[in-house]
Design a protein around this motif. Structure first.
Motif, PDB file in Angstrom:
ATOM      1  N   PRO A 254      -3.432   3.221   7.773  1.00 55.98           N
ATOM      2  CA  PRO A 254      -3.503   2.164   6.925  1.00 55.98           C
ATOM      3  C   PRO A 254      -4.304   2.054   5.681  1.00 55.98           C
ATOM      4  O   PRO A 254      -5.486   2.431   5.666  1.00 55.98           O
ATOM      5  CB  PRO A 254      -3.541   0.726   7.923  1.00 55.98           C
ATOM      6  N   PHE A 255      -3.892   1.649   4.398  1.00 58.39           N
ATOM      7  CA  PHE A 255      -4.810   1.543   3.140  1.00 58.39           C
ATOM      8  C   PHE A 255      -4.700   0.604   2.576  1.00 58.39           C
ATOM      9  O   PHE A 255      -3.468  -0.096   2.390  1.00 58.39           O
ATOM     10  CB  PHE A 255      -4.206   2.993   2.409  1.00 58.39           C
ATOM     11  N   SER A 256      -5.746   0.095   2.086  1.00 64.55           N
ATOM     12  CA  SER A 256      -5.686  -1.279   1.133  1.00 64.55           C
ATOM     13  C   SER A 256      -6.759  -1.038  -0.063  1.00 64.55           C
ATOM     14  O   SER A 256      -8.011  -0.584   0.704  1.00 64.55           O
ATOM     15  CB  SER A 256      -5.964  -2.566   1.775  1.00 64.55           C
ATOM     16  N   ARG A 257      -6.659  -0.923  -1.304  1.00 61.38           N
ATOM     17  CA  ARG A 257      -7.520  -0.945  -2.393  1.00 61.38           C
ATOM     18  C   ARG A 257      -7.165  -1.910  -3.368  1.00 61.38           C
ATOM     19  O   ARG A 257      -6.165  -1.965  -3.750  1.00 61.38           O
ATOM     20  CB  ARG A 257      -7.508   0.504  -2.632  1.00 61.38           C
ATOM     21  N   MET A 258      -8.231  -2.608  -3.941  1.00 56.90           N
ATOM     22  CA  MET A 258      -8.016  -3.632  -5.395  1.00 56.90           C
ATOM     23  C   MET A 258      -8.942  -3.218  -6.237  1.00 56.90           C
ATOM     24  O   MET A 258      -9.889  -2.644  -6.305  1.00 56.90           O
ATOM     25  CB  MET A 258      -8.489  -4.829  -4.694  1.00 56.90           C
ATOM     26  N   ASP A 259      -8.273  -3.000  -7.473  1.00 58.62           N
ATOM     27  CA  ASP A 259      -9.109  -2.684  -8.738  1.00 58.62           C
ATOM     28  C   ASP A 259      -8.794  -3.708  -9.874  1.00 58.62           C
ATOM     29  O   ASP A 259      -7.836  -4.663  -9.697  1.00 58.62           O
ATOM     30  CB  ASP A 259      -8.346  -1.407  -9.475  1.00 58.62           C
ATOM     31  N   THR A 260      -9.623  -3.803 -10.510  1.00 63.22           N
ATOM     32  CA  THR A 260      -9.708  -5.163 -11.707  1.00 63.22           C
ATOM     33  C   THR A 260      -9.895  -4.266 -13.036  1.00 63.22           C
ATOM     34  O   THR A 260     -10.711  -3.395 -13.300  1.00 63.22           O
ATOM     35  CB  THR A 260     -10.795  -5.982 -11.378  1.00 63.22           C
ATOM     36  N   ALA A 261      -9.066  -4.924 -14.009  1.00 57.05           N
ATOM     37  CA  ALA A 261      -9.022  -4.635 -15.203  1.00 57.05           C
ATOM     38  C   ALA A 261      -8.809  -5.727 -16.097  1.00 57.05           C
ATOM     39  O   ALA A 261      -8.655  -6.635 -15.525  1.00 57.05           O
ATOM     40  CB  ALA A 261      -8.090  -3.522 -15.583  1.00 57.05           C
ATOM     41  N   GLN A 262      -9.109  -5.376 -17.419  1.00 59.50           N
ATOM     42  CA  GLN A 262      -8.903  -6.625 -18.205  1.00 59.50           C
ATOM     43  C   GLN A 262      -8.065  -6.067 -19.525  1.00 59.50           C
ATOM     44  O   GLN A 262      -8.534  -5.291 -20.280  1.00 59.50           O
ATOM     45  CB  GLN A 262     -10.127  -7.152 -18.758  1.00 59.50           C
ATOM     46  N   LEU A 263      -6.924  -6.848 -19.980  1.00 58.06           N
ATOM     47  CA  LEU A 263      -5.974  -6.215 -20.936  1.00 58.06           C
ATOM     48  C   LEU A 263      -6.637  -6.962 -22.179  1.00 58.06           C
ATOM     49  O   LEU A 263      -7.696  -7.331 -22.384  1.00 58.06           O
ATOM     50  CB  LEU A 263      -4.698  -6.940 -20.805  1.00 58.06           C
ATOM     51  N   PHE A 264      -6.287  -6.151 -23.410  1.00 60.96           N
ATOM     52  CA  PHE A 264      -6.806  -6.404 -24.598  1.00 60.96           C
ATOM     53  C   PHE A 264      -6.796  -7.902 -24.983  1.00 60.96           C
ATOM     54  O   PHE A 264      -7.505  -8.480 -25.684  1.00 60.96           O
ATOM     55  CB  PHE A 264      -6.498  -5.547 -25.777  1.00 60.96           C
ATOM     56  N   ASN A 265      -5.641  -8.635 -24.526  1.00 60.30           N
ATOM     57  CA  ASN A 265      -5.496 -10.117 -24.909  1.00 60.30           C
ATOM     58  C   ASN A 265      -6.344 -10.925 -24.098  1.00 60.30           C
ATOM     59  O   ASN A 265      -6.183 -12.090 -23.925  1.00 60.30           O
ATOM     60  CB  ASN A 265      -3.973 -10.184 -24.863  1.00 60.30           C
TER      61      ASN A 265
ATOM     62  N   THR B  36      -1.625  -1.741  -0.917  1.00 60.80           N
ATOM     63  CA  THR B  36      -1.590  -1.862   0.418  1.00 60.80           C
ATOM     64  C   THR B  36      -0.570  -1.071   1.192  1.00 60.80           C
ATOM     65  O   THR B  36       0.643  -1.227   0.798  1.00 60.80           O
ATOM     66  CB  THR B  36      -1.511  -3.182   0.893  1.00 60.80           C
ATOM     67  N   THR B  37      -0.853  -0.343   2.252  1.00 55.22           N
ATOM     68  CA  THR B  37       0.265   0.259   3.033  1.00 55.22           C
ATOM     69  C   THR B  37       0.434  -0.060   4.436  1.00 55.22           C
ATOM     70  O   THR B  37      -0.738  -0.548   5.025  1.00 55.22           O
ATOM     71  CB  THR B  37       0.036   1.973   2.945  1.00 55.22           C
ATOM     72  N   VAL B  38       1.642  -0.201   5.136  1.00 58.57           N
ATOM     73  CA  VAL B  38       1.785  -0.424   6.464  1.00 58.57           C
ATOM     74  C   VAL B  38       2.603   0.714   6.892  1.00 58.57           C
ATOM     75  O   VAL B  38       3.490   0.939   6.110  1.00 58.57           O
ATOM     76  CB  VAL B  38       2.413  -1.810   6.765  1.00 58.57           C
TER      77      VAL B  38
END
Length: 464
Positions: free
Chosen positions: A53-64, A73-75
């Motif tokens: 099983p795999f799970s990962r979170m990323d954070t970004a900010q759009l120009f607005n 997430t995988t199952v």
């Protein structure tokens, strides 16, 4: 996630997320360095022996300013031959979470944006006891949410964080002694550069992006001086006529052109008949269009109402002169903006903080609209302020920056059913549309909400 959404939509969203993560979240990421020799590089990570099983979170900010959290997430699921036909086996759940701000209502809360508001308006503390948050405030934020929902397909076009959180409060206040009503609005200030009036000033800078030669507040012309913007409009009408008549123009295209022809014809008729405020010379403010359409609201503002702008302890008399997009608030003419900050222009607002207070006096407009009388504007605002407990601070006295003509201008002939001698006929399309403007244009009375172009709730460049 809804599985009935178009495939193109889902693909666009996935690419938007991937682009945001790739170019915003990890700007320094580089591709793998190729090995120096032709032999395969040794494996450093052992291959998995079974499903992990795999799970990962990323954070970004759009120009607005929209903050983007993405999670993979995988199952373990059925064999691929089944998974390919199972919509839920490979899906993207898109959810935007928004914290709708609570309206500032107490003096302490108002003072966070305007620290001296209680001093400038000494009667405010008492009035706040009975004041209530206007449903204009709740309606404004509902329209913002509706705008976000409409643009989910294009994350890059969703209203910016700054424009979403552009209103700190809208309060309905009333003085117990005089019964004078007012709307107290805390917001920022963008720049409106619109308007023209050949009677008072023959040359107006029309170069800013999205400039329009009209404002919603208007009055009948008093001279026969033609608008500088008529030749451009008439040339556009002629080009549209040519495109309409072209044999290669499809039926669908003709229908679209016909609508444009009707719009330009109305604009030409209005420029010949009416005068408008001029942003560079006239102090006026802009409110969202939806507020002026609530005809039965006890605090409904109307074009021409008197408004006092409060900023850094000073009070600036103004008029309600234009309408803007219904999901944004906080805008004023270039005349006011340059007084707050001389560096203001079409693309540079005087302040981005929510530290401007707009005190709108519903029902205070003059019965007959006309070009602003700056002395009367000052005196009337002083009277209105006195009716809500007075003020401490300088009530600004505007100077007339327009050069008055040395001789009386030629009077404009009274309107008649026959075309005036000075009227310039406009080309008509074929088939010829109605010779008269549509009811929305021809039935307008002076001082009522103006051209359809304004009521379409324009966008102002540089202030997004």
């Amino acid at each position: 996630m809804r599985t009935d959404l178009p495939l193109l939509f889902r693909i666009r969203v996935i690419f938007a997320c991937v682009a945001a993560l790739g170019f915003v979240a990890c700007p320094g990421r580089k591709g793998p360095t190729p090995p120096s020799s032709s032999s395969p590089a040794p494996m450093t990570t052992p291959l998995p022996e079974t499903f992990i099983p795999f799970s990962r979170m990323d954070t970004a900010q759009l120009f607005n300013g929209l903050r983007l959290h993405s999670k993979v997430t995988t199952v373990e699921g059925p064999p691929a031959v089944i998974g390919r036909k199972t919509p839920d086996a490979y899906q993207l759940d898109l959810e935007i979470k928004i914290q709708i701000p609570k309206a500032a209502q107490t003096l302490d809360e108002l003072s966070v944006a305007n620290p001296d508001i209680g001093v400038v308006l000494p009667g405010l503390k008492e009035q706040l006891i009975a004041a209530k948050v206007s449903n204009f405030y709740h309606g404004l934020y509902q329209l913002k949410v509706d705008s976000v929902n409409r643009l989910l397909m294009r994350l890059d076009q969703i209203v910016s964080r700054r424009n979403f959180f552009d209103c700190n409060t809208i309060l309905e206040i009333q003085d117990a002694r005089t019964s004078r009503k007012a709307l107290l609005i805390q917001s920022d200030m963008n720049v409106d550069t619109d308007g023209s009036d050949a009677d008072r000033q023959t040359e107006v800078d029309g170069s800013p992006t999205n400039f329009q030669p009209y404002t919603s507040y208007r009055w009948l012309k008093k001279t026969n001086k033609p608008s500088q913007f008529l030749p451009e409009k008439e040339a556009k009408l002629k080009q549209l006529q040519s495109d309409y008549d072209a044999k290669t123009t499809s039926a669908n295209k003709k229908e679209a052109i016909k609508k444009q022809i009707h719009r330009i014809q109305r604009e030409i008729a209005d420029l010949k008949k009416y005068s408008y405020l001029i942003s560079k010379y006239d102090p006026y403010v802009v409110l969202p269009g939806f507020m002026l359409r609530q005809s039965t609201h006890p605090y409904v503002p109307k074009l021409g109402d008197y408004v006092v702008v409060i900023y850094q302890g000073k009070l600036y008399p103004s008029l309600l002169g234009d309408v803007g997009p219904s999901y944004k608030i906080g805008e004023a003419s270039l005349r006011i903006c340059m007084q707050l900050d001389p560096r203001s222009n079409a693309y540079n607002r005087p302040t981005s903080n929510l530290n401007v207070t707009y005190l709108v006096f519903p029902g205070s407009a003059d019965s007959i609209p006309g070009p602003p009388n700056l002395k009367k504007l000052h005196d009337q605002c002083a009277t209105l302020l006195a009716e809500i407990g007075g003020c401490n601070g300088e009530l600004w006295e505007w100077k007339d920056l327009l050069v008055q003509p040395s001789s009386s201008p030629t009077a404009l002939p009274q309107p008649s059913t026959a075309p005036g001698a000075n009227a310039t006929p406009s080309p008509s399309p074929s088939p010829k549309p109605s010779a008269n403007p549509s009811p929305s244009a021809s039935s307008w009375m002076s001082g009522t909400p103006a051209p359809a172009a304004k009521e379409s709730e324009k966008k102002h460049a540089g202030n997004q």
